[in-house]
Design a protein around this motif. Structure first.
Motif, PDB file in Angstrom:
ATOM      1  N   UNK A  96     144.830  32.286 -80.815  1.00 26.56           N
ATOM      2  CA  UNK A  96     144.108  30.830 -80.854  1.00 26.56           C
ATOM      3  C   UNK A  96     142.927  31.012 -81.633  1.00 26.56           C
ATOM      4  N   UNK A  97     142.116  32.040 -81.362  1.00 26.61           N
ATOM      5  CA  UNK A  97     140.863  32.424 -82.047  1.00 26.61           C
ATOM      6  C   UNK A  97     140.602  33.200 -83.131  1.00 26.61           C
ATOM      7  N   UNK A  98     141.332  34.076 -83.660  1.00 28.10           N
ATOM      8  CA  UNK A  98     141.288  35.110 -84.537  1.00 28.10           C
ATOM      9  C   UNK A  98     142.074  34.543 -86.005  1.00 28.10           C
ATOM     10  N   UNK A  99     141.584  34.782 -87.049  1.00 30.15           N
ATOM     11  CA  UNK A  99     141.972  34.427 -88.425  1.00 30.15           C
ATOM     12  C   UNK A  99     143.309  35.380 -88.710  1.00 30.15           C
ATOM     13  N   UNK A 132     137.809  32.990 -72.846  1.00 32.85           N
ATOM     14  CA  UNK A 132     138.555  31.661 -72.981  1.00 32.85           C
ATOM     15  C   UNK A 132     137.477  30.361 -72.591  1.00 32.85           C
ATOM     16  N   UNK A 133     136.480  30.938 -71.987  1.00 33.55           N
ATOM     17  CA  UNK A 133     135.475  29.792 -71.560  1.00 33.55           C
ATOM     18  C   UNK A 133     134.789  29.479 -72.760  1.00 33.55           C
ATOM     19  N   UNK A 134     134.245  30.878 -73.661  1.00 31.00           N
ATOM     20  CA  UNK A 134     133.688  30.464 -74.819  1.00 31.00           C
ATOM     21  C   UNK A 134     134.431  29.905 -75.739  1.00 31.00           C
ATOM     22  N   UNK A 135     135.580  30.207 -75.892  1.00 25.72           N
ATOM     23  CA  UNK A 135     136.603  29.504 -76.586  1.00 25.72           C
ATOM     24  C   UNK A 135     136.664  27.829 -76.552  1.00 25.72           C
ATOM     25  N   UNK A 136     136.591  27.440 -75.311  1.00 25.01           N
ATOM     26  CA  UNK A 136     136.591  26.035 -74.964  1.00 25.01           C
ATOM     27  C   UNK A 136     135.241  25.320 -75.117  1.00 25.01           C
ATOM     28  N   UNK A 137     134.092  26.313 -75.106  1.00 28.28           N
ATOM     29  CA  UNK A 137     132.741  25.728 -75.278  1.00 28.28           C
ATOM     30  C   UNK A 137     132.746  25.475 -76.704  1.00 28.28           C
ATOM     31  N   UNK A 138     133.289  26.311 -77.751  1.00 25.85           N
ATOM     32  CA  UNK A 138     133.169  26.112 -79.175  1.00 25.85           C
ATOM     33  C   UNK A 138     134.040  24.866 -79.530  1.00 25.85           C
ATOM     34  N   UNK A 139     134.841  24.508 -78.654  1.00 21.57           N
ATOM     35  CA  UNK A 139     135.825  23.418 -79.020  1.00 21.57           C
ATOM     36  C   UNK A 139     135.015  21.986 -78.181  1.00 21.57           C
ATOM     37  N   UNK A 140     133.839  22.253 -77.873  1.00 20.96           N
ATOM     38  CA  UNK A 140     132.984  21.030 -77.215  1.00 20.96           C
ATOM     39  C   UNK A 140     133.518  20.668 -75.757  1.00 20.96           C
ATOM     40  N   UNK A 141     134.113  21.578 -75.165  1.00 18.13           N
ATOM     41  CA  UNK A 141     134.570  21.310 -73.669  1.00 18.13           C
ATOM     42  C   UNK A 141     133.765  22.083 -72.672  1.00 18.13           C
ATOM     43  N   UNK A 142     132.580  21.783 -72.560  1.00 18.08           N
ATOM     44  CA  UNK A 142     131.546  22.387 -71.768  1.00 18.08           C
ATOM     45  C   UNK A 142     131.614  22.598 -70.419  1.00 18.08           C
ATOM     46  N   UNK A 143     132.231  21.733 -69.809  1.00 18.36           N
ATOM     47  CA  UNK A 143     132.405  21.557 -68.281  1.00 18.36           C
ATOM     48  C   UNK A 143     133.505  22.615 -68.123  1.00 18.36           C
ATOM     49  N   UNK A 144     134.777  22.661 -68.836  1.00 19.75           N
ATOM     50  CA  UNK A 144     135.557  23.602 -68.682  1.00 19.75           C
ATOM     51  C   UNK A 144     135.184  25.124 -68.867  1.00 19.75           C
TER      52      UNK A 144
END
Length: 344
Positions: A96-99, A132-144
């Protein structure tokens, strides 16, 4: 042609199955920590559920609960479940997160796989969840993101409480600060200032019965004169990371910015904890896993400089092979048994 396409589509699945199997065998029988983990399983699988609230002062809830669930079962099942969770989460996040999935997997296997999934299995699973939490944070999903990081810290490995720092890592201005911080801390270290001395003064006043602080205190109070805030390989990583970051900074995703900041803060922690080698390495390696997700950009830069894929591939191949040899084989992370009866 159809068969080739089918084989290529099966590659991620084959990689997943192979790595789960290998992580299970390494962590259960061949790693530096395998005997210690065998003892943990044996000890805590035999105790009752009523004692788990006392036992979490030493180990995290997930692993204690898993040991009790598999009480009476072979310990290999315990190791297999941990490997399955950790490897699957990491490969999914790489996808999901790598090019470039395969380049990131190459770096993951070259260093982090044996170190984490084969050796430090508790922190390995915690790192997978926290990133995975960092990935969700990068998508604006701070609470998750906060929920994932808190779960990683309190259920899987207490050291991941430090990962809360990533909530400041989405801004590139922080990157510039972190880039300057490491050399400044090295200069202060040369002048005689020691960050670990300040930490020691703090931890001696913390109640060791607090969850997670017993190990923190033991790591902080062990002084190692050979523990320095830098080395040749980390200086090289720093220079390469600075160059690659500035080359592609206008093209980075939010998650890649976070990962670059994780790489730079991993170097900062080398300086902060200089003098306490165990603490220094453990904390630094948590954040350094971010390198896996931005590694394709290092390859891309190498390709731009060499202008020939063959040369770039050879250089990257030599680098990864050298990394694997020095940090895995030479470091003794794999312990070959005197007798293969251990597998019977």
């Amino acid at each position: 042609m159809l068969r080739i396409k089918e084989y290529i589509s099966l590659m991620p699945i084959l990689i997943f199955v192979f790595l789960v199997f290998l992580a299970t065998v390494l962590s259960a029988y061949l790693s530096l920590d395998s005997l210690a983990y065998q003892e943990i399983f044996k000890k805590y699988s035999a105790t009752g559920w009523s004692k788990i609230w006392l036992e979490i002062r030493d180990y995290e809830f997930f692993f204690l609960a898993l040991a009790k669930v598999f009480n009476g079962w072979p310990s290999i099942i315990w190791f297999a479940v941990i490997a399955l969770c950790s490897v699957s989460l990491k490969l999914k996040l790489i996808h999901k997160g790598s090019r470039d999935f395969y380049l990131s997997v190459l770096l993951y296997v070259a260093y982090f796989f044996v170190l984490q999934d084969g050796t430090g299995i508790r922190v390995s699973l915690a790192i997978a969840i926290a990133f995975f939490g960092a990935f969700f944070f990068s998508k604006g999903r701070s609470f998750l993101a906060l929920f994932m990081i808190a779960s990683a810290a309190f259920l899987f490995h207490y050291s991941l409480a430090l990962f809360i720092l990533i909530f400041a890592f989405r801004d590139k201005k922080i990157t510039y600060c972190l880039i300057l911080t490491w050399p400044c801390l090295i200069l202060l270290w040369w002048l005689g200032f020691s960050g670990i001395s300040v930490i020691k003064m703090l931890v001696v006043h913390i109640d060791s019965d607090w969850i997670g602080f017993n190990q923190l205190r033991s790591y902080a109070l062990v002084y190692n004169e050979t523990s320095a805030p830098y080395s040749v390989q980390f200086v090289f990583l720093y220079i390469a990371s600075v160059i690659v970051f500035f080359r592609f900074k206008d093209d980075l995703t939010s998650f890649e910015v976070i990962c670059f900041n994780c790489v730079f803060v991993s170097l900062v922690f080398l300086a902060v904890f200089a003098g306490a080698e165990s603490l220094q390495n453990r904390v630094s390696e948590i954040f350094r896993f971010g390198l896996v997700f931005v590694f394709p950009l290092y390859y891309r830069f190498c390709l731009e400089v060499t202008k020939k894929p063959v040369i770039a591939n050879v250089l990257i191949g030599i680098g990864l092979a050298g990394y694997f040899y020095y940090y895995v084989l030479h470091a003794g992370l794999i312990m070959w048994p005197d007798s293969w009866d251990v597998f019977l």
